[in-house]
Enzyme design. Structure first.
Site, mmCIF file in Angstrom:
data_model
loop_
_atom_site.group_PDB
_atom_site.id
_atom_site.type_symbol
_atom_site.label_atom_id
_atom_site.label_comp_id
_atom_site.label_asym_id
_atom_site.label_seq_id
_atom_site.Cartn_x
_atom_site.Cartn_y
_atom_site.Cartn_z
ATOM 1 N N GLY A 14 -61.014 19.903 -4.159
ATOM 2 C CA GLY A 14 -60.654 21.310 -4.103
ATOM 3 C C GLY A 14 -59.245 21.594 -4.588
ATOM 4 N NE ARG A 17 -58.510 29.327 -4.562
ATOM 5 C CZ ARG A 17 -58.157 29.579 -3.299
ATOM 6 N NH1 ARG A 17 -58.427 28.709 -2.332
ATOM 7 N NH2 ARG A 17 -57.511 30.683 -3.000
ATOM 8 C CG ASP A 60 -71.962 21.909 -5.032
ATOM 9 O OD1 ASP A 60 -71.182 21.828 -4.058
ATOM 10 O OD2 ASP A 60 -72.954 22.659 -5.054
ATOM 11 C CE1 TYR A 150 -62.363 26.028 8.613
ATOM 12 C CE2 TYR A 150 -61.034 27.026 10.351
ATOM 13 C CZ TYR A 150 -61.126 26.265 9.198
ATOM 14 O OH TYR A 150 -59.997 25.750 8.626
ATOM 15 C CB ALA A 153 -67.248 22.618 10.854
ATOM 16 C CB ILE A 183 -50.888 27.526 5.027
ATOM 17 C CG1 ILE A 183 -51.186 26.220 5.780
ATOM 18 C CG2 ILE A 183 -50.065 27.231 3.779
ATOM 19 C CD1 ILE A 183 -52.037 25.244 4.983
#
Length: 261
Positions: A14, A17, A60, A150, A153, A183
């Site tokens: 990832g 970006r 992916d 979230y 996980a 952040i």
């Protein structure tokens, strides 16, 4: 301090970006050969061309075939012995969210990393050296009521990190979790600037930031984390300087989580 990363090859997932791109750039500045990852063709190129000697790969991570394509491409220029599982995704949700949303969060934040770990271990064991750094959140220690899927996980990613650290004992491989607080990104600044103006905290980010920190992320340092600070911590954990740091959840949160264990 020389982190002794020259000659090491690193894959940052990832990294097309955001914080991942900063991590990739910092690793390269420390001498590592860096592989920049994106999900779609050409997505990682814009970052890779700004980093001397960097390579771009596409795939992916939500499928075994995609992860294998990423790993295969990343190793074309040499063996990857530093794996930074930076990719992950937050999502809005509640306890009313359907099971598919929970499955999706687990897929993106846990299995995306687990797939690459499975592929990386034989290479790292063969080299007798490796570094795996997973990117988590302080929410795995102190979750909010919102977005429970979230945080669940990310909590699983934290326990996976400890289990993996035990799995690779005495192998020359270290495994750690970096858990940032909120952040300061362009997206966070835009969101909180809009909210701050609506609440009358001010008009500029400089006026709004102190109130935003107090409302959304109170901490003794009094600000949000910088992406560069997170990247520097990742670089340290990826180095020989951190050879005795293993199986840890290293929080970088300005002291927001006030627990000692």
């Amino acid at each position: 301090m020389d982190l002794q990363l020259t000659g090491r090859r690193a894959l940052v997932t990832g990294s097309h970006r955001g914080t991942g791109a900063i991590i990739a750039r910092r690793l390269a500045e420390e001498g590592a050969e860096v592989v920049v990852h994106g999900f779609e063709a050409g997505q990682a190129d814009a970052v890779a061309v700004t980093i001397d000697g960097a390579q771009a790969v596409t795939g992916d991570l939500m499928s075994d075939a995609g992860a294998e394509a990423v790993w295969r491409g990343a190793n074309e220029g040499g063996d990857v012995t530093i794996l930074v599982n930076n990719y992950g995704r937050a999502g809005r949700g509640s306890f009313d969210s359907p099971a598919d949303d929970w499955h999706g969060m687990y897929e993106e934040n846990v299995l995306s990393a687990a797939r690459l770990v499975r592929l990386a271990l034989p290479v790292m064991r063969g080299a007798g050296w490796g570094r795996i750094v997973n990117l988590g959140t302080i929410g795995s220690t102190r979750p909010n009521s919102r977005n429970p899927h979230y945080y669940a996980a990310k909590g699983a990613l934290a326990t996976m990190t400890v289990a993996l650290a035990r799995e690779v004992a005495n192998s020359g491989i270290t495994v750690n979790l970096v858990s940032p607080g909120l952040i300061h990104t362009a997206e966070v600044e835009a969101w909180l600037t809009e909210r701050g103006r609506a609440k009358g905290w001010g008009e500029t980010w400089e006026e709004i930031a102190p109130r935003a920190v107090a409302a959304e992320f109170p901490n003794p340092v009094g600000r949000f984390a910088r992406r560069e600070e997170v990247a520097d911590l990742v670089c340290f954990l990826a180095s020989d300087r951190a050879a005795f740091v293993h199986g840890q959840n290293v929080r970088i949160d300005g002291g927001a989580v006030d627990i000692v264990s």
